[in-house]
Write an enzyme that holds these catalytic residues in place. Structure first.
Site, PDB file in Angstrom:
ATOM      1  CG  ASP A   1      -3.011   9.692   7.453  1.00 14.28           C
ATOM      2  OD1 ASP A   1      -2.991   8.485   7.760  1.00 14.28           O
ATOM      3  OD2 ASP A   1      -3.254  10.109   6.312  1.00 14.28           O
TER       4      ASP A   1
ATOM      5  CE1 TYR B   1      -7.583   0.140   7.052  1.00 12.81           C
ATOM      6  CE2 TYR B   1      -6.470   0.476   4.959  1.00 12.81           C
ATOM      7  CZ  TYR B   1      -6.497   0.597   6.327  1.00 12.81           C
ATOM      8  OH  TYR B   1      -5.434   1.195   6.971  1.00 12.81           O
TER       9      TYR B   1
ATOM     10  CD  GLU C   1      -2.803   0.873   2.557  1.00  9.78           C
ATOM     11  OE1 GLU C   1      -2.996  -0.231   3.110  1.00  9.78           O
ATOM     12  OE2 GLU C   1      -3.194   1.937   3.038  1.00  9.78           O
TER      13      GLU C   1
END
Lengths: 407, 274
Positions: free
Chosen positions: B63, B178, B52
């Site tokens: 993030d 995911y 990834e």
């Protein structure tokens, strides 16, 4: 919302049920936040349809905020420019000194209704942070305000105000250390505190339903203006002028008049050092379409789609994007978007102070600077309403420094 | 279902071998444009089953601090989407089997032009995309043309994805799922196995796609624990932090950075593979 044929032709019938204003708006958020956004939309729609909610909001707006704000005929500015008859919508007289309290009051009542226990917000100039800290104090809810380190330096009085009001001001050190980074950090907080937290967004931006909801709470500005001008002059205004960063005060004034074709509407962005220098905050004048902070709109960005720092003397306009409804009104031409520089705004700041005895915030000083460009050539019977969205006490340090004055 | 691509081929092979997938996230161009391709090409030998690649963005809202800092440094080093595709193209001259998924925010893709980007990504040898700010409500303009080119847009399922929402996320999902194991940003809290298991079971009941767990996995021990619950484990922040520990004040890596990062990746791979 009812959808008749007439509504479909209206410029006031947006967004659609997915939050789109033409190609703009939408819900570009992490999957973790999607259920929360959907819950918020549902709660807001229910509140909007509940007369008790509106009654409670009206009561606070009247007795706590001090609405309606006056619509003031500005004789000396009118005389100085020698053209259009200038009215100032005195949003700076609201409690906390700006229009931001309008949507904060609406959102805190919604947060309470949703059973939320903790309030977060982002702030640039600190006006939205102060308004959020104020309503959080009023309703006894803990409040965290994210603010860029750079903005903390240039807006110290508002930082102290927020702390006096019991809010925790968290400095944001990432990125350009200003409003966009504060919004990133607030979104990171929200995704980490999903159960108890309500995020009071401070502009007509972010994911749906925020742009429409904040606009709805702010649109009392335009509704009052229509009625007040009718009382004073017996007719609707010929033009409206407001500054645009994210665009909440502008949408608040404009929305009521979007379907009145005789009303010319001017929105004034911050040209900073000048559009050509690249050092500005004019997303519509000098940016292009993109996706950030949950919405598709116009943003300042480089050729690779990296968001660029905005530059403006006014911390409240120092944001590289703009609300999606403005992007749509820009493309369809209903509103004309222009930009004025730091220096022009500084001149207007001083002019309004001296002529009217009103120290305007640097944000609406941009609107006043543009008034100075168009008012002189307009006829005396042209009625122009300027949204004086905030007072300038918070800006005196910035202005003194720019003028080379020690205080 | 479209033609299987490298993602399906890899998960099928791992299933046949009874193994779990180790998916390593690294930030493209970090710590610099020269070192990154060297890291990339050695990941498969260190035990990485699916790569990834993080596409740096100025405003990485999902993030945590480690990946934010890596994004900033890579951007200062001059990384662009076009350079990332060049790196993938070079990688494919050496490895034509390991699937590559690009993970990045939508604006750089939108700015590049989604159609042109998909064409160029396909030619470079990319297999799929994870776009965290493109939920199912907004991903059609990207997902549909991606699928037409045999590329996968990986959907994210999170602890807030309740029974009412899950079908929306699973509809049109492809490649793998995911599972975001925490409510928070990358590299922050650690996932709780009991909660993760309950949610993975709920997804399994409605989807046959492989499920990989990411966001809250920081150590080999956690990787081992999470591997038992799903088909794969995704680790990013911990690897990025390992690299950042080798950087001096100017962002220059030490001589042992690459070996140490790959050793750590190898330890994580062993933990996942058991």
């Amino acid at each position: 919302m009812q959808n008749t044929d007439e509504d479909n032709a209206s410029l006031r019938a947006v967004p659609d049920d997915k939050g789109h204003f033409g190609p703009y708006g939408g819900r570009y958020v992490a999957e973790t936040l999607m259920p929360l956004i959907l819950e918020l939309e549902k709660a807001y729609n229910e509140a909007k349809a509940d007369p008790a909610f509106q009654l409670e909001l009206d009561d606070y707006l009247k007795h706590y905020v001090g609405r309606p704000s006056p619509l003031y005929y500005a004789p000396r500015l009118t005389e100085h420019f020698g053209g259009a008859k200038i009215y100032l919508k005195r949003e700076e007289l609201n409690h906390t000194g700006a229009h931001k309290i309008n949507h904060c009051m609406g959102q805190i009542l919604l947060a309470k209704r949703m059973g939320k226990k903790r309030i977060i917000a982002e702030t640039g100039a600190g006006q939205h942070g102060v308004a959020t800290a104020t309503v959080a104090a009023l309703f006894n809810l803990p409040c965290v305000v994210y603010m860029g380190e750079l903005d903390i330096e240039r807006q110290r009085p508002n930082v102290f105000r927020m702390r006096l009001l019991g809010a925790e001001v968290r400095p944001v050190k990432s990125g350009s250390r200003s409003l966009k980074d504060a919004m990133n950090e607030a979104l990171r907080d929200w995704v980490s505190h999903i159960d108890d937290t309500y995020y009071i967004i401070g502009t007509v931006g972010g994911p749906h339903p925020y742009p429409a909801m904040v606009r709805d709470f702010q649109s009392i500005i335009g509704r009052e203006t229509r009625q007040q001008l009718m009382e004073a002059e017996g007719r609707t205004p010929d033009s409206l002028v407001a500054c645009v960063g994210g665009g909440s005060n502008a949408m608040g004034l404009f929305h009521e008049f979007l379907d009145d074709p005789s009303v010319a509407i001017h929105a004034v962005e911050a040209a900073g050092h000048g559009i050509a220098t690249g050092m500005h905050a004019a997303a519509l004048t000098g940016g292009r379409a993109g996706i950030l902070h949950g919405m598709r709109s116009y943003f300042l960005q480089n050729e690779d789609g990296q968001i660029q720092e905005a530059h403006s003397i006014s911390a409240g306009l120092d944001y590289p994007g703009v609300g999606p409804e403005h992007a749509w009104l820009h493309d369809n031409g209903r509103v004309s978007y222009v930009a004025v520089t730091d220096d022009e705004a500084l001149d207007a700041f001083q002019l309004c102070s001296k002529l009217e005895g009103i120290i305007p915030a640097l944000e609406p000083s941009h609107a006043l600077a543009y008034v100075g460009k168009i008012a002189p050539s307009l006829p005396r019977d042209h009625l122009m309403v300027v949204n004086l969205s905030g007072r300038g006490d918070k800006d005196i340090f910035t202005v003194a420094e720019r003028l080379g004055v020690q205080i | 279902m479209a033609e299987p691509n490298r993602i399906e081929a890899r998960f099928t092979k791992l299933r046949e071998q009874g193994r779990k997938a180790f998916i390593a996230f690294t930030t493209a161009g970090y710590p610099n444009l020269g070192a990154y391709p060297l890291l990339l090409e050695k990941l498969p030998a260190a035990g990485v089953d699916l790569i990834e690649i993080g596409v740096p963005f100025s405003d990485p809202m999902a993030d945590g601090p480690a990946i934010q800092a890596a994004n900033n440094q890579a951007l200062r080093e001059g990384i662009t989407l076009a350079k990332i595709l060049d790196m993938v193209r070079d990688f494919r001259t050496k490895d034509n089997e390991t699937p590559i998924v690009l993970m990045g925010y939508y604006n750089p893709i939108y700015s590049y032009g989604p159609m042109r980007f998909l064409d160029d990504a396909q030619k470079a040898g990319v297999d799929g995309f994870i776009v965290p700010d493109l939920p199912p409500e907004e991903d059609e303009e990207f997902r549909v043309p991606a699928a037409a080119r045999g590329l996968r847009v990986i959907r994210l399922v999170t602890p807030t994805t309740d029974a009412e929402r899950l079908p929306t996320v699973l509809k049109d999902a492809s490649g793998f799922l995911y599972y975001v194991s925490i409510t928070g940003i990358t590299g922050s809290a650690s996932a709780e196995a009991a909660n993760v298991k309950t949610n993975i079971d709920a997804i399994r009941a409605q989807s046959d796609l492989p499920i990989a767990i990411g966001f809250g996995v920081n150590t080999p021990a956690q990787a081992q624990e999470m591997a038992a619950l799903a088909d794969g484990v995704i680790i990013g922040s911990a690897i990025v932090k390992r690299i950042s520990a080798h950087l001096d004040d100017y962002g220059k890596p030490s001589a042992t950075m690459l070996d140490d990062a790959l050793t750590f990746v190898g330890d994580l791979a062993k933990a996942v593979h058991g």
